[in-house]
Motif scaffolding. Structure first.
Motif, short mmCIF file in Angstrom:
data_model
loop_
_atom_site.label_atom_id
_atom_site.label_comp_id
_atom_site.label_asym_id
_atom_site.label_seq_id
_atom_site.Cartn_x
_atom_site.Cartn_y
_atom_site.Cartn_z
N PHE A 40 0.87 -1.17 0.00
CA PHE A 40 0.00 0.00 0.00
C PHE A 40 0.91 1.23 0.00
O PHE A 40 1.67 1.44 0.94
CB PHE A 40 -0.93 0.03 1.22
CG PHE A 40 -1.76 1.29 1.29
CD1 PHE A 40 -2.74 1.54 0.35
CD2 PHE A 40 -1.52 2.26 2.26
CE1 PHE A 40 -3.49 2.73 0.38
CE2 PHE A 40 -2.25 3.44 2.30
CZ PHE A 40 -3.24 3.67 1.34
N LEU A 41 0.85 1.99 -1.08
CA LEU A 41 1.68 3.18 -1.24
C LEU A 41 0.80 4.42 -1.09
O LEU A 41 -0.21 4.57 -1.77
CB LEU A 41 2.34 3.18 -2.62
CG LEU A 41 3.08 4.45 -3.06
CD1 LEU A 41 4.30 4.70 -2.19
CD2 LEU A 41 3.51 4.35 -4.53
N SER A 42 1.19 5.31 -0.18
CA SER A 42 0.45 6.55 0.05
C SER A 42 1.39 7.73 -0.19
O SER A 42 2.43 7.84 0.45
CB SER A 42 -0.08 6.58 1.49
OG SER A 42 -0.71 7.81 1.75
N ASP A 55 -1.55 -6.21 8.86
CA ASP A 55 -1.63 -7.67 8.69
C ASP A 55 -1.38 -8.08 7.23
O ASP A 55 -0.75 -9.09 6.97
CB ASP A 55 -3.00 -8.19 9.13
CG ASP A 55 -3.18 -8.13 10.64
OD1 ASP A 55 -2.17 -7.85 11.33
OD2 ASP A 55 -4.31 -8.32 11.13
N ALA A 56 -1.88 -7.28 6.30
CA ALA A 56 -1.92 -7.75 4.91
C ALA A 56 -0.98 -7.02 3.96
O ALA A 56 -0.76 -7.47 2.84
CB ALA A 56 -3.35 -7.62 4.39
N TYR A 57 -0.46 -5.88 4.38
CA TYR A 57 0.29 -5.02 3.44
C TYR A 57 1.64 -4.58 4.01
O TYR A 57 1.80 -4.49 5.22
CB TYR A 57 -0.50 -3.73 3.14
CG TYR A 57 -1.78 -3.95 2.37
CD1 TYR A 57 -1.83 -3.72 0.99
CD2 TYR A 57 -2.95 -4.37 3.01
CE1 TYR A 57 -3.01 -3.90 0.28
CE2 TYR A 57 -4.14 -4.56 2.31
CZ TYR A 57 -4.16 -4.32 0.94
OH TYR A 57 -5.33 -4.52 0.23
N GLY A 82 -22.59 4.69 -2.56
CA GLY A 82 -22.13 3.93 -3.72
C GLY A 82 -20.62 3.88 -3.88
O GLY A 82 -20.11 3.48 -4.93
N ARG A 83 -19.90 4.27 -2.85
CA ARG A 83 -18.43 4.31 -2.93
C ARG A 83 -17.83 3.39 -1.88
O ARG A 83 -18.23 3.43 -0.72
CB ARG A 83 -17.99 5.76 -2.69
CG ARG A 83 -16.59 6.05 -3.12
CD ARG A 83 -16.30 7.53 -2.95
NE ARG A 83 -14.88 7.77 -3.14
CZ ARG A 83 -14.26 8.87 -2.80
NH1 ARG A 83 -14.93 9.85 -2.25
NH2 ARG A 83 -12.97 9.03 -3.01
N MET A 84 -16.89 2.54 -2.30
CA MET A 84 -16.29 1.61 -1.37
C MET A 84 -15.33 2.33 -0.44
O MET A 84 -14.50 3.12 -0.88
CB MET A 84 -15.53 0.51 -2.14
CG MET A 84 -15.28 -0.73 -1.32
SD MET A 84 -14.34 -2.01 -2.19
CE MET A 84 -15.63 -2.92 -2.99
N GLY A 85 -15.45 2.08 0.86
CA GLY A 85 -14.58 2.71 1.84
C GLY A 85 -13.24 2.02 1.94
O GLY A 85 -13.04 0.92 1.41
N THR A 118 -9.47 -2.38 1.01
CA THR A 118 -8.20 -3.06 1.27
C THR A 118 -8.43 -4.53 1.64
O THR A 118 -7.65 -5.41 1.25
CB THR A 118 -7.40 -2.34 2.39
OG1 THR A 118 -8.30 -2.00 3.45
CG2 THR A 118 -6.75 -1.09 1.86
N SER A 119 -9.52 -4.81 2.35
CA SER A 119 -9.85 -6.21 2.70
C SER A 119 -10.26 -6.99 1.45
O SER A 119 -9.86 -8.15 1.26
CB SER A 119 -10.98 -6.27 3.73
OG SER A 119 -10.61 -5.57 4.89
N PHE A 120 -11.04 -6.33 0.58
CA PHE A 120 -11.51 -6.98 -0.66
C PHE A 120 -10.32 -7.35 -1.55
O PHE A 120 -10.23 -8.48 -2.06
CB PHE A 120 -12.46 -6.03 -1.40
CG PHE A 120 -12.82 -6.49 -2.79
CD1 PHE A 120 -13.76 -7.50 -2.98
CD2 PHE A 120 -12.22 -5.92 -3.90
CE1 PHE A 120 -14.08 -7.93 -4.26
CE2 PHE A 120 -12.54 -6.34 -5.19
CZ PHE A 120 -13.48 -7.35 -5.37
N ILE A 121 -9.37 -6.40 -1.71
CA ILE A 121 -8.20 -6.67 -2.59
C ILE A 121 -7.32 -7.76 -1.97
O ILE A 121 -6.83 -8.63 -2.68
CB ILE A 121 -7.42 -5.37 -2.88
CG1 ILE A 121 -8.27 -4.45 -3.77
CG2 ILE A 121 -6.08 -5.66 -3.55
CD1 ILE A 121 -7.70 -3.09 -4.04
N LYS A 122 -7.17 -7.75 -0.66
CA LYS A 122 -6.40 -8.80 0.02
C LYS A 122 -7.07 -10.17 -0.20
O LYS A 122 -6.40 -11.17 -0.50
CB LYS A 122 -6.31 -8.47 1.52
CG LYS A 122 -5.90 -9.62 2.44
CD LYS A 122 -4.48 -10.08 2.20
CE LYS A 122 -4.09 -11.13 3.24
NZ LYS A 122 -2.99 -12.00 2.77
N GLY A 123 -8.41 -10.21 -0.11
CA GLY A 123 -9.15 -11.47 -0.35
C GLY A 123 -8.93 -11.98 -1.76
O GLY A 123 -8.70 -13.18 -1.99
#
Length: 579
Positions: A44-46, A74-76, A133-136, A141-146
């Motif tokens: 995850f790059l910010s 945990d995931a990134y 209608g916008r993903m938080g 981040t959980s969806f992409i990890k899944g």
């Protein structure tokens, strides 16, 4: 503060702002990238900067939130980048964002990549939770990890197609074509006119940016062709900005952009580059028109930069929009607050009313909480205006001035030097230029930045070379001191050695190499400026071979320039001045 991460060891004020987030941030480094690969973790790059309002919002909502931090940790592998420290990296990922979303990016920039740095998502500010209608952030981040865990093949396929698209996008700018000067000038003027706001003046609609390089190019076109349309568009836009709320009417200096199209409510950050480029263009329009308003703007903007940003002979990079946790709080006035301050200081009721009317300070205001961001409402200055300005400025001091980033950037200081020369502040310009060279050109090495109290670490990028060479050439034009010309030639040769590989210019010579483009973005294009410098050196040295080389560099983007001239104001200046 219970948390400390690896950013604690950095110099950057922006990275240090995030050093106590519960997120396990790392700075961009080989170590961080190797960790992602070794642990097979997503990246995850910010990317942001210290005076960025929405960066602060996302930090408060997400990066200081324990639950969001746990998902990330945990995931990134989480990497934070200061865009002012690494503009080359920022430019590359802003292009990726544009390619994926077909929208201009901005900050904070949020990028998700595979462990091998292939992009799979690009966005800017992300709200913490889903809605409208916008993903938080958490859900995304959980969806992409899944997806990464359960369907790696699909993620890799998507990442590879994005990578191929990026390479194609980069190549799409490089279409060689001869440049016909008159055609380019004509296209530029007509394209600017097509997006010109005839009502409020300026280019485009809200949010509205100053577009200094556009007016600079139009003024050069006027000087060459006497095209009155080019002059009038520039003059009207610069007048509207000077009188509007994007210009700090009380203590001078321009904010970064206007939230509305009428130039009333700004985003209250002040950037050195915005002000440097605007000083240059206001000085130029004053020379053409001799209108006192423009000279006034030049002087008040220089004074504002000196008062807030000048430190030991060089200029700091930017100031924030927020004071005491509220955007614009330092800069705006309540109706009663302003009225009482003016009356208490000895202005009469009539004089106070005249000043309040002049600045548009009303009971209902034009900003939040019925406060007013001052704008000029009429041409006639009221009596005792200068006194009133001093009183209102003093009234402001009751609120803390926003945070100022103590980074001294070579490129942005060089822009300021060029502006000071254009404004005929020759001794001042020389002083800043000489201090810049003494502090950031050390033992023959040009550096990108230094943080006040820090040490020289990051070597210069293309933008530093381009803007310093430009400043040296302006210095030579105004003083005829040979040392400026000699150093300009030396740095120009160095820049070609470092950044020009296989007929392609790069923004840096580091392992991560982003191609340079002619397009102007937040400020003018370093590549266009570099090519303009080469033309000027060719002219000064009567070097035909160098002129042909510079022309070839420009014509390698010829098709784009001919078609979309308005996207390349600085390149159009090079063509107008030298071809």
């Amino acid at each position: 503060m219970t948390h400390t991460n690896e950013l604690i060891h950095e110099d950057s004020p922006y990275l240090l702002q995030h050093a106590h987030n519960p997120v396990n941030w790392m700075p961009w480094s080989d170590q961080a990238l190797a960790k992602a690969k070794a642990e097979n973790k997503l990246i995850f790059l910010s990317i942001g900067y210290s005076t960025c309002h929405w960066c602060h919002v996302m930090e408060r909502e997400t990066f200081e939130d324990e639950m969001s931090a746990k998902v990330l940790n945990d995931a990134y592998v989480c990497i934070k980048v200061d865009r002012e420290e690494m503009p080359d990296l920022d430019k590359y990922y802003q292009d990726v964002h544009y390619l994926l979303t077909q929208r201009a990016g901005g900050w904070p920039l949020s990028i998700i990549m595979t462990p091998t740095q292939q992009v799979i998502f690009a966005g800017t500010y992300l709200p913490p939770q889903s809605g409208q209608g916008r993903m938080g952030f958490r859900e995304l981040t959980s969806f992409i990890k899944g997806k990464f865990d359960d369907d790696l093949a699909e993620v890799q396929k998507s990442a590879q197609s994005i990578e191929a698209a990026i390479k194609h996008y980069e190549r799409s700018f490089e279409q060689k074509e001869s440049i016909h000067t008159d055609e380019v000038i004509e296209t530029f003027v007509s394209k600017v006119k097509a997006s010109y706001d005839d009502v409020s003046k300026g280019v485009g609609s809200a949010p509205k940016f100053p577009h200094a390089s556009t007016w600079n190019a139009l003024l050069d076109i006027y000087a060459r062709t006497k095209n009155l349309e080019a002059l009038y568009m520039s003059e009207d836009a610069l007048t509207a900005m000077a009188r509007g709320g994007i210009n700090d009417q009380i203590e001078g200096g321009f904010y970064r952009y206007s939230v509305d199209e009428a130039w009333v409510i700004p985003h209250f950050e002040k950037m050195l580059y915005t002000n440097a480029e605007l000083i240059e263009v206001y000085a130029k329009v004053f020379k053409i028109t001799q209108k006192p308003l423009f000279q006034e703007v030049v002087d008040t903007t220089i004074d504002a930069m000196d008062e807030r940003f000048l430190k030991e002979g060089l200029y700091l990079s930017a100031s924030d929009a927020d004071s005491e946790g509220e955007e614009g709080k330092y800069f705006v006035f309540g109706f009663l607050q302003a009225k009482e301050a003016l009356l208490k200081a000895g202005l009469s009721e009539v004089e106070t009313k005249a000043v309040m009317d002049y600045f548009g300070i009303t009971k209902f205001g034009n900003f939040e909480h019925k406060t007013t961001n001052p704008v000029l409402t009429c041409n006639d200055k009221p009596a005792r205006l200068n006194e009133a300005i001093a009183i209102l400025k003093e009234e402001r001091q009751k609120v803390a001035y926003p945070f100022i980033d103590t980074k001294i950037l070579t490129a942005w200081n060089a822009l300021m030097v060029t502006a000071l020369f254009e404004a005929d502040k020759v001794e001042k310009a020389k002083s800043v230029l000489d201090t810049l060279l003494k502090s950031l050109h050390v033992n023959g090495i040009l550096y990108h930045q230094i943080v006040v109290g820090g040490s020289l670490k990051v070597e210069a990028l293309l933008e530093d070379y381009a803007f310093v060479i430009e400043a040296l050439l302006r210095g030579y034009a105004h003083t005829k001191e040979a040392r400026y010309l000699e150093l300009a030639k030396k740095l120009s040769h160095e820049a070609e050695q470092k950044f020009y590989k296989e007929e392609t210019w790069y923004l840096s010579d580091k392992a991560f190499r982003a191609k340079a483009v002619l397009e102007d973005n937040s400020y003018k294009s370093p590549l266009s400026t570099m090519i303009k410098n080469l033309f000027e050196l060719a002219k000064l040295e009567d070097d035909t071979a160098l002129f042909i080389r510079a022309k070839d560099m420009l014509e390698s983007f010829g098709a784009g320039i001919q078609k979309y001239a308005h996207a390349y104001p600085e390149a159009v200046r090079a063509i107008t001045l030298y071809m």
